[in-house]
Design a protein around this motif. Structure first.
Motif, PDB file in Angstrom:
ATOM      1  N   GLN A  60       0.800  -1.219   0.000  1.00 46.53           N
ATOM      2  CA  GLN A  60       0.000   0.000   0.000  1.00 46.53           C
ATOM      3  C   GLN A  60       0.836   1.275   0.000  1.00 46.53           C
ATOM      4  O   GLN A  60       0.402   2.306  -0.505  1.00 46.53           O
ATOM      5  CB  GLN A  60      -0.951   0.008   1.202  1.00 46.53           C
ATOM      6  N   ASP A  61       2.055   1.223   0.547  1.00 52.70           N
ATOM      7  CA  ASP A  61       2.870   2.441   0.574  1.00 52.70           C
ATOM      8  C   ASP A  61       3.974   2.439  -0.476  1.00 52.70           C
ATOM      9  O   ASP A  61       4.950   3.180  -0.369  1.00 52.70           O
ATOM     10  CB  ASP A  61       3.447   2.673   1.968  1.00 52.70           C
ATOM     11  N   SER A  62       3.831   1.625  -1.521  1.00 50.17           N
ATOM     12  CA  SER A  62       4.797   1.624  -2.632  1.00 50.17           C
ATOM     13  C   SER A  62       4.667   2.901  -3.458  1.00 50.17           C
ATOM     14  O   SER A  62       3.575   3.459  -3.607  1.00 50.17           O
ATOM     15  CB  SER A  62       4.572   0.415  -3.544  1.00 50.17           C
ATOM     16  N   MET A  63       5.786   3.324  -4.036  1.00 55.06           N
ATOM     17  CA  MET A  63       5.802   4.446  -4.980  1.00 55.06           C
ATOM     18  C   MET A  63       6.026   3.863  -6.373  1.00 55.06           C
ATOM     19  O   MET A  63       6.975   3.102  -6.587  1.00 55.06           O
ATOM     20  CB  MET A  63       6.936   5.409  -4.648  1.00 55.06           C
ATOM     21  N   LEU A  64       5.159   4.214  -7.318  1.00 54.28           N
ATOM     22  CA  LEU A  64       5.271   3.750  -8.690  1.00 54.28           C
ATOM     23  C   LEU A  64       5.776   4.898  -9.552  1.00 54.28           C
ATOM     24  O   LEU A  64       5.169   5.977  -9.573  1.00 54.28           O
ATOM     25  CB  LEU A  64       3.912   3.255  -9.189  1.00 54.28           C
ATOM     26  N   VAL A  65       6.894   4.661 -10.246  1.00 49.76           N
ATOM     27  CA  VAL A  65       7.522   5.689 -11.072  1.00 49.76           C
ATOM     28  C   VAL A  65       7.434   5.259 -12.532  1.00 49.76           C
ATOM     29  O   VAL A  65       7.873   4.159 -12.883  1.00 49.76           O
ATOM     30  CB  VAL A  65       8.993   5.901 -10.664  1.00 49.76           C
ATOM     31  N   VAL A  66       6.871   6.131 -13.374  1.00 53.48           N
ATOM     32  CA  VAL A  66       6.667   5.787 -14.783  1.00 53.48           C
ATOM     33  C   VAL A  66       6.992   6.987 -15.670  1.00 53.48           C
ATOM     34  O   VAL A  66       6.913   8.134 -15.221  1.00 53.48           O
ATOM     35  CB  VAL A  66       5.207   5.351 -15.056  1.00 53.48           C
ATOM     36  N   PRO A  67       7.337   6.747 -16.942  1.00 56.93           N
ATOM     37  CA  PRO A  67       7.453   7.859 -17.884  1.00 56.93           C
ATOM     38  C   PRO A  67       6.131   8.618 -17.991  1.00 56.93           C
ATOM     39  O   PRO A  67       5.045   8.028 -17.882  1.00 56.93           O
ATOM     40  CB  PRO A  67       7.808   7.162 -19.203  1.00 56.93           C
ATOM     41  N   ALA A  68       6.228   9.905 -18.207  1.00 56.53           N
ATOM     42  CA  ALA A  68       5.040  10.764 -18.207  1.00 56.53           C
ATOM     43  C   ALA A  68       3.967  10.301 -19.188  1.00 56.53           C
ATOM     44  O   ALA A  68       2.764  10.408 -18.906  1.00 56.53           O
ATOM     45  CB  ALA A  68       5.452  12.207 -18.511  1.00 56.53           C
ATOM     46  N   ALA A  69       4.387   9.757 -20.329  1.00 61.39           N
ATOM     47  CA  ALA A  69       3.426   9.308 -21.335  1.00 61.39           C
ATOM     48  C   ALA A  69       2.599   8.120 -20.856  1.00 61.39           C
ATOM     49  O   ALA A  69       1.579   7.783 -21.462  1.00 61.39           O
ATOM     50  CB  ALA A  69       4.151   8.946 -22.627  1.00 61.39           C
ATOM     51  N   MET A  70       3.008   7.493 -19.765  1.00 56.39           N
ATOM     52  CA  MET A  70       2.312   6.321 -19.242  1.00 56.39           C
ATOM     53  C   MET A  70       1.376   6.655 -18.077  1.00 56.39           C
ATOM     54  O   MET A  70       0.813   5.752 -17.450  1.00 56.39           O
ATOM     55  CB  MET A  70       3.322   5.273 -18.770  1.00 56.39           C
ATOM     56  N   GLU A  71       1.189   7.921 -17.793  1.00 51.92           N
ATOM     57  CA  GLU A  71       0.422   8.306 -16.607  1.00 51.92           C
ATOM     58  C   GLU A  71      -0.980   7.700 -16.611  1.00 51.92           C
ATOM     59  O   GLU A  71      -1.453   7.185 -15.587  1.00 51.92           O
ATOM     60  CB  GLU A  71       0.336   9.826 -16.502  1.00 51.92           C
TER      61      GLU A  71
END
Length: 214
Positions: A60-71
């Motif tokens: 539940q407290d994970s941070m997900l980091v993605v390229p902006a185009a994948m928002e």
């Protein structure tokens, strides 16, 4: 540091230290550890952005980091993680204590990963080391300018660098350690790791880490 880096299959990576557990492009995970503090995604192809496998590692407290185009695509997981952070190529960012830089990841002569897509590789600053996870990329000018201590680079060809180009990159940037990834499964042969090692010049140390071949 090297002992804390695992490669499961393809480009599915887990890096642990005393502060955090970080996944990159989790794919075909055989277990469901739910131990991710951070999940970093390089681009939206199914073998790198697998919602099924992300769900096996997040909590539940994970941070997900993605390229902006994948928002928008990543939004499917918004209720299951603490937050979704977007990045663009060529930036430095600190995310809740994790320092990272993004390196453009694209093909120079192939159509599969166009530069305009805004996909990335990452340099993570961990325990005084710079760890470069290249993502699906060709031998680009940006990759050749990377300064790092450990480099995880695709060697399987077809969609990314092949063995020779990957070795050319490593012989240019000269990290302490190079770890071949993205071979022996969907693309590339199981022997590509050894072929890559034979082309990498001393004193760079090549370490094969893939645990599961498809």
């Amino acid at each position: 540091m090297l002992d804390n880096i695992e490669v499961f299959t393809q480009s599915s990576i887990r890096i642990k230290n005393k502060f955090a557990t970080i996944y990159l492009d989790p794919f075909h995970m055989k277990e469901e550890p739910h131990d991710a503090d951070y999940v970093l995604i390089t681009h939206d192809h199914y073998d790198h952005f697998s919602v099924e496998d992300i769900r096996k590692v997040i909590k539940q407290d994970s941070m997900l980091v993605v390229p902006a185009a994948m928002e928008d695509e990543a939004g499917e997981l918004a209720s299951e993680v603490k937050s979704i952070v977007t990045v663009t190529p060529g930036i430095y960012k600190e995310i809740a204590g994790l320092e990272l830089e993004t390196i453009p990841a694209y093909n120079t002569v192939k159509p599969f990963h166009p530069r305009r897509a805004g996909w990335v590789g990452y340099i993570l600053r961990i325990e005084g080391k710079r760890v470069y996870i290249a993502g699906d990329t060709g031998l680009t000018k940006e990759a050749k300018q990377v300064k790092c201590d450990i480099a995880l680079v695709p060697v399987g060809g077809t969609y990314t660098m092949d063995v020779k180009r990957a070795a050319d990159l490593i012989n240019t940037i000269r990290p302490e350690v190079a770890i071949p990834i993205h071979y022996g499964g969907i693309v590339g042969k199981k022997s590509d790791g050894k072929s890559f090692a034979e082309l990498v010049n001393s004193p760079v140390k090549v370490v094969e880490k893939i645990q599961y071949f498809e």
